[in-house]
Each structure stands twice: as structure tokens, then as C-alpha cells.
Design a protein around this motif. Structure first.
Motif, PDB file in Angstrom:
ATOM      1  N   GLU A  29     -17.044 -20.684 -22.698  1.00 35.44           N
ATOM      2  CA  GLU A  29     -18.035 -19.881 -21.990  1.00 35.44           C
ATOM      3  C   GLU A  29     -17.697 -19.757 -20.508  1.00 35.44           C
ATOM      4  N   SER A  30     -17.351 -20.864 -19.877  1.00 38.56           N
ATOM      5  CA  SER A  30     -17.033 -20.844 -18.445  1.00 38.56           C
ATOM      6  C   SER A  30     -15.796 -20.004 -18.168  1.00 38.56           C
ATOM      7  N   PHE A  31     -14.748 -20.213 -18.968  1.00 38.64           N
ATOM      8  CA  PHE A  31     -13.508 -19.473 -18.795  1.00 38.64           C
ATOM      9  C   PHE A  31     -13.739 -17.984 -19.051  1.00 38.64           C
ATOM     10  N   GLY A  32     -14.425 -17.683 -20.147  1.00 43.61           N
ATOM     11  CA  GLY A  32     -14.664 -16.290 -20.504  1.00 43.61           C
ATOM     12  C   GLY A  32     -15.504 -15.555 -19.491  1.00 43.61           C
ATOM     13  N   GLN A  33     -16.557 -16.172 -19.029  1.00 42.74           N
ATOM     14  CA  GLN A  33     -17.426 -15.521 -18.054  1.00 42.74           C
ATOM     15  C   GLN A  33     -16.709 -15.295 -16.734  1.00 42.74           C
ATOM     16  N   SER A  34     -15.821 -16.208 -16.358  1.00 44.86           N
ATOM     17  CA  SER A  34     -15.044 -16.024 -15.128  1.00 44.86           C
ATOM     18  C   SER A  34     -14.141 -14.799 -15.236  1.00 44.86           C
ATOM     19  N   LEU A  35     -13.544 -14.606 -16.399  1.00 47.60           N
ATOM     20  CA  LEU A  35     -12.683 -13.440 -16.599  1.00 47.60           C
ATOM     21  C   LEU A  35     -13.507 -12.149 -16.664  1.00 47.60           C
ATOM     22  N   LEU A  36     -14.603 -12.167 -17.394  1.00 52.24           N
ATOM     23  CA  LEU A  36     -15.417 -10.958 -17.551  1.00 52.24           C
ATOM     24  C   LEU A  36     -16.045 -10.518 -16.237  1.00 52.24           C
ATOM     25  N   THR A  51     -12.273 -21.825 -28.297  1.00 51.64           N
ATOM     26  CA  THR A  51     -11.651 -23.146 -28.143  1.00 51.64           C
ATOM     27  C   THR A  51     -11.894 -23.890 -29.446  1.00 51.64           C
ATOM     28  N   VAL A  52     -10.991 -23.685 -30.405  1.00 53.58           N
ATOM     29  CA  VAL A  52     -11.145 -24.254 -31.747  1.00 53.58           C
ATOM     30  C   VAL A  52      -9.854 -24.969 -32.137  1.00 53.58           C
ATOM     31  N   LEU A  53      -9.984 -26.243 -32.480  1.00 53.40           N
ATOM     32  CA  LEU A  53      -8.833 -27.021 -32.943  1.00 53.40           C
ATOM     33  C   LEU A  53      -8.781 -27.105 -34.465  1.00 53.40           C
ATOM     34  N   THR A  96     -18.656 -28.126 -27.738  1.00 53.98           N
ATOM     35  CA  THR A  96     -19.868 -27.632 -27.065  1.00 53.98           C
ATOM     36  C   THR A  96     -19.809 -26.159 -26.718  1.00 53.98           C
ATOM     37  N   GLY A  97     -18.612 -25.616 -26.545  1.00 56.00           N
ATOM     38  CA  GLY A  97     -18.474 -24.217 -26.153  1.00 56.00           C
ATOM     39  C   GLY A  97     -18.514 -23.999 -24.657  1.00 56.00           C
ATOM     40  N   THR A 156     -23.066 -17.433 -27.565  1.00 58.47           N
ATOM     41  CA  THR A 156     -22.360 -18.714 -27.569  1.00 58.47           C
ATOM     42  C   THR A 156     -22.617 -19.412 -28.893  1.00 58.47           C
ATOM     43  N   LEU A 157     -21.525 -19.722 -29.609  1.00 55.07           N
ATOM     44  CA  LEU A 157     -21.627 -20.366 -30.922  1.00 55.07           C
ATOM     45  C   LEU A 157     -20.891 -21.702 -30.875  1.00 55.07           C
TER      46      LEU A 157
END
Length: 273
Positions: free
Chosen positions: A17-24, A69-71, A12-13, A36-37
């Protein structure tokens, strides 16, 4: 100048998104353009994502940032050829956890171990519905069921906070807007709220910020004027002080931060298992 940030996932991303926005959010200088892709789970989708990243790089003349977050190994390898600055959450954290837990990761896309019961699920739905049914003082007869009743001037953040409290914590939150009609009767607590005083919690906001928010809804109106906003905010805060109602200033906080602070200050307990 904007700098592109991509949140890329074969799910879902939401995590990226949540982790990245918290850091930025810790950086006040740059201006970021978010992309968001989600569900980049095939080579074809990855190639299209790479084209978008390359276009941003060429247009902005600065390296894009990717939170990923890609497996899917093939997709991951392609992303690492993008020339972007990559923060790969899974490759950063899974190896250490594998050692610590002495267990191999499942490496299953979209896998999220359920830690919630069906009771919690139903509580969450009921709490959100309660927030919607008891929005903006629409109904008073259900206030006795509320865990908390948020007060504040119109557009001070009550509705989204109530919904978030329900969704994230299972809290039954109602809200009551203190309007000009209420204030015309003096800076006193509206009669309908007096039986529920122990459940009340106030929100306030910088009048300039409030005027900006209201102006988006009703441009160049008395409702959105700086004078009206200042009057309402000061009058509402006076009620809080007179009635000894706890309150917080929402001006600089996100909905998540507002809700978490309310949980702490009002000594509310999470209702979801």
C-alpha cells in the motif's frame, strides 16, 4: 471514471500500500479506487480476491492495477492469472538483492528483521502519549519536556503531525492552537508560549482549504466561513513573521511530508535507534 487499484499481500499489506500509493501520487490525471486485501495466504482467499478483481475489471472496462507483496507461490500464480497489470515487489527486487548479497532470501511471510531496541519501542509509545496529553493546548506544564511545539489555526494539521512525529521519529511534540480569543488580544505571541519560543514551529494553510476542512466539522458556521478562515490564517502568519518563528504551508502536503519537513527545518534528530 475510477480505476481500481488493489494492494494485495499475504501479510499486512502495508508495504504494498505504501509503495503503491507513493507511485500513484505521481499521476494527477486518473482517479483511483483503492482496495487493500491483506492476509491473502491461501488458495481460497486468493480465489475470492480474483473474483473481486474480475468484477472491477468488468464494471470499469479497464485493466485493474495490482501492487503485490506475496511470497506464497500458489497465491502469486493465481494473481498473475487475473488479467490485471501487476507490480510484484518481491519478484522485482529479491532476485537482484540475492545476487548482490550472495545470500538466499528467507521467503518467510511476515518476516521483518528487527532493527529497533526495546528502548526505541518505549520511546515511541511515550512520544505518542505525550502528543495526546499535550494536544490543542490542553496542558502547558509539560512544555519544557517538548522537543517541539507546533502552532497554527484550528484544523491546520497540528494533531496528526504531532502523533506522526512521535510514532515515526520518537519526537515529543505538543501543539497549541492559536484561537480567535488569542487574536482578540492582538497579533502577538500568547504569554504561555513565550518561555518556550525556541521550541516553537508554525503551520499555516490556504484559507480556502481550511474553510473546506472546517465545514466538514461545523457546516455553515462562522468558524468555517471563508472570511473567518482568511482572517485567522493571515493573523497567525503575521505572528510567525513578527516573532521570527519558522513555519510551513501544509496545504499540499501529507502528514508524512509535513513531519519530515519539520524534522529538517527544525534540525530535529530522530530519537529512535
Amino acid at each position: 471514471m475510477e480505476r481500481s487499484v488493489f494492494f494485495i499481500s499475504d501479510g499486512t499489506g502495508i508495504t504494498a500500500e505504501s509503495f503503491g500509493q507513493s507511485l500513484l501520487a505521481q499521476f494527477s490525471g486518473p482517479t483511483f479506487c483503492h482496495h487493500t486485501l491483506p492476509y491473502i495466504d491461501t488458495r481460497e482467499k486468493a480465489v475470492k480476491a480474483l473474483m473481486q478483481i474480475t468484477e472491477a475489471h468488468q464494471a470499469e472496462k479497464v485493466q485493474p492495477i495490482i501492487f503485490m507483496t506475496v511470497l506464497n507461490e500458489e497465491v502469486s500464480q493465481l494473481m498473475h492469472t487475473s488479467g490485471a497489470y501487476i507490480i510484484d515487489l518481491f519478484s522485482t527486487f529479491l532476485p537482484g538483492l540475492e545476487i548482490e548479497l550472495e545470500s538466499h532470501p528467507l521467503y518467510t511471510v511476515g518476516k521483518k528483521r528487527s532493527t529497533t531496541s526495546s528502548d526505541s519501542y518505549h520511546r515511541r509509545i511515550e512520544a505518542v502519549q505525550f502528543a495526546l496529553d499535550n494536544d490543542d493546548g490542553a496542558r502547558f506544564r509539560h512544555y519544557e519536556k517538548a522537543d517541539i511545539i507546533l502552532l497554527g489555526a484550528s484544523r491546520s494539521g497540528k494533531t496528526p503531525t504531532c502523533i506522526y512525529l512521535g510514532l515515526q521519529f520518537g519526537i515529543f511534540a505538543a501543539n497549541y492552537p492559536i484561537t480567535e480569543d488569542d487574536l482578540d488580544k492582538g497579533t502577538k505571541l500568547p504569554d504561555v508560549l513565550k518561555p518556550h519560543k525556541e521550541r516553537l514551529f508554525g503551520l499555516t494553510i490556504n484559507p480556502v482549504r481550511l474553510a473546506g476542512i472546517r465545514n466538514e466539522r461545523r457546516p455553515n458556521s462562522r468558524y468555517s466561513s471563508a472570511r473567518q478562515c482568511q482572517y485567522e490564517v493571515h493573523a497567525v502568519e503575521q505572528i510567525y513573521r513578527q516573532e521570527q518563528i519558522s513555519y510551513i504551508d501544509t496545504t499540499e502536503f501529507s502528514v508524512e511530508e509535513i513531519a519530515t519537513r519539520i524534522m529538517d527545518q527544525a534540525n530535529l534528530v530522530r530519537r529512535l535507534k
